[in-house]
Design a protein around this motif. Structure first.
Motif, PDB file in Angstrom:
ATOM      1  N   THR A   6       0.824  -1.200   0.000  1.00 47.56           N
ATOM      2  CA  THR A   6       0.000   0.000   0.000  1.00 47.56           C
ATOM      3  C   THR A   6       0.864   1.258   0.000  1.00 47.56           C
ATOM      4  OG1 THR A   6      -1.796  -1.098   1.209  1.00 47.56           O
ATOM      5  CG2 THR A   6      -1.738   1.314   1.280  1.00 47.56           C
ATOM      6  N   ILE A   7       0.584   2.158  -0.913  1.00 47.47           N
ATOM      7  CA  ILE A   7       1.210   3.481  -0.881  1.00 47.47           C
ATOM      8  C   ILE A   7       0.287   4.377  -0.062  1.00 47.47           C
ATOM      9  CG2 ILE A   7       1.984   5.470  -2.205  1.00 47.47           C
ATOM     10  CD1 ILE A   7       2.629   3.622  -4.511  1.00 47.47           C
ATOM     11  N   GLU A   8       0.777   4.768   1.118  1.00 48.52           N
ATOM     12  CA  GLU A   8      -0.055   5.525   2.058  1.00 48.52           C
ATOM     13  C   GLU A   8      -0.005   7.026   1.807  1.00 48.52           C
ATOM     14  OE1 GLU A   8       0.818   4.662   6.100  1.00 48.52           O
ATOM     15  OE2 GLU A   8       0.646   2.501   5.866  1.00 48.52           O
ATOM     16  N   GLY A   9       1.130   7.526   1.314  1.00 48.95           N
ATOM     17  CA  GLY A   9       1.276   8.961   1.139  1.00 48.95           C
ATOM     18  C   GLY A   9       2.206   9.290  -0.006  1.00 48.95           C
ATOM     19  N   PHE A  10       1.981  10.456  -0.612  1.00 47.10           N
ATOM     20  CA  PHE A  10       2.754  10.912  -1.764  1.00 47.10           C
ATOM     21  C   PHE A  10       3.309  12.305  -1.459  1.00 47.10           C
ATOM     22  CE2 PHE A  10      -0.821   8.313  -2.904  1.00 47.10           C
ATOM     23  CZ  PHE A  10      -0.361   7.430  -3.876  1.00 47.10           C
TER      24      PHE A  10
END
Length: 331
Positions: A6-10
């Motif tokens: 999961t990519i939680e933040g950018f």
């Protein structure tokens, strides 16, 4: 793939100073029309004197952490993609760790040229698979202008500085976050002479008092790089879409490496992506190498170019040659 990623933040960050095509006209024999017609680039951000790759990376990292609702203390791993680290040694990832105010985490630099972000993303996925419950910072940061020959109009107009970052975990995704559905990375070392930055490496060592030569800077066979970039990115995108049982029509947003507009358009034409389905940032950032896709991805999120249910296709290409693709699904 095994497990959930999961990519939680950018996050992203670019230097304050902007170098326009008009500014370049005073530096090298070129013009705004020449640059725009051949590259699509109108401006790029340039690091201030003394500003380093890790200075850009730490801001991008903090932005990604904030969006994820995390702190640096949550990180267990740092993967840092760059070909322009602060120094040959120590690793920029260790310097970044110190700037984030943490210690004792795994930290490593990765150099896959412009493909570095996807390579680092895949390495982060491997770390999470090996150590469930981990949280990784994946960052790509470049000061490409420190290796730009400002007397070479064929290359100096192309590059800019910047950093992008994401926070990767194996937790259940929340709205606004993305799941990595698949990733592919590839390389062909037989083509390495076509895109190089040689001097300073063990094969081209620098000597005390020696004058800096052209091989200290980016050297590129433009037509061959173009041809291989279009073919390789096109093929790897077709491969990853097919093996995931998708069609190109299922892709809501295409984010290619932002090398120049001609390459973006050629790959898009091959894959039948046009208009708003293609993310273009090269006009305002230039080619930021490993940071290119990471910056474009962060901008796509902040600009509302993705929404719940969006399928995003990333692809990249760089020296080595290296290339790759990834599919993200937004929640």
């Amino acid at each position: 793939m095994h497990g959930r990623f999961t990519i939680e933040g950018f996050g992203r960050h670019v230097p304050e100073r902007v170098l326009t095509n008009a500014d370049l006209e005073a530096i090298v024999d070129t013009s705004d029309d020449w640059i725009t017609t051949r590259t699509g680039i109108k401006e790029r951000h340039i690091a201030a004197p003394g500003e380093t790759s890790s200075d850009l990376a730490v801001v991008a990292a903090r932005n990604a952490l904030a969006q994820a609702g995390r702190t640096a203390q949550d990180l267990t791993h740092i993967f840092y993609a760059t070909f322009t680290p602060d120094a040959v040694c120590p690793p920029a990832s260790s310097i970044l760790q110190e700037k984030l105010g943490i210690q004792g985490r795994s930290a490593v630099d990765m150099n896959a040229a412009c493909s570095g972000f996807l390579y680092a993303l895949e390495a982060g996925m491997g770390a999470l698979a090996l150590r469930p419950g981990s949280t990784a910072l994946i960052t790509a940061s470049e000061i490409t202008t420190c290796r730009t020959n400002w007397a070479d109009r064929g290359t100096c107009v192309l590059f800019g500085d910047g950093a992008g970052a994401v926070i990767l975990s194996d937790k259940e995704p929340k709205p606004g976050q993305a799941v990595i559905k698949d990733i592919i990375t590839k390389s062909d070392g037989s083509l390495w002479p076509l895109l190089t930055v040689k001097a300073g490496g063990s094969g081209w060592p620098l000597k005390l008092g020696e004058q800096v030569k052209e091989d200290y800077f980016i050297e590129m066979n433009g037509p061959e790089v173009y041809k291989n970039a279009v073919r390789s990115m096109g093929q790897v995108c077709e491969e990853i879409v097919t093996r995931n049982g998708l069609a190109m029509d299922d892709v809501d947003l295409f984010i290619p490496h932002q090398a120049n507009l001609r390459i973006i358009e050629a790959v898009g034409k091959r894959l039948k992506f046009t208009g708003d389905r293609v993310m273009v940032t090269v006009d305002r950032y230039g080619n930021t190498s490993a940071a290119s896709v990471a910056i474009a991805l962060s901008d796509a999120v902040s600009e509302g170019r993705v929404k719940s249910g969006s399928t995003v296709l990333l692809t990249t290409f760089g020296g080595g040659f290296t290339w790759g693709a990834a599919i993200l699904k937004f929640i």
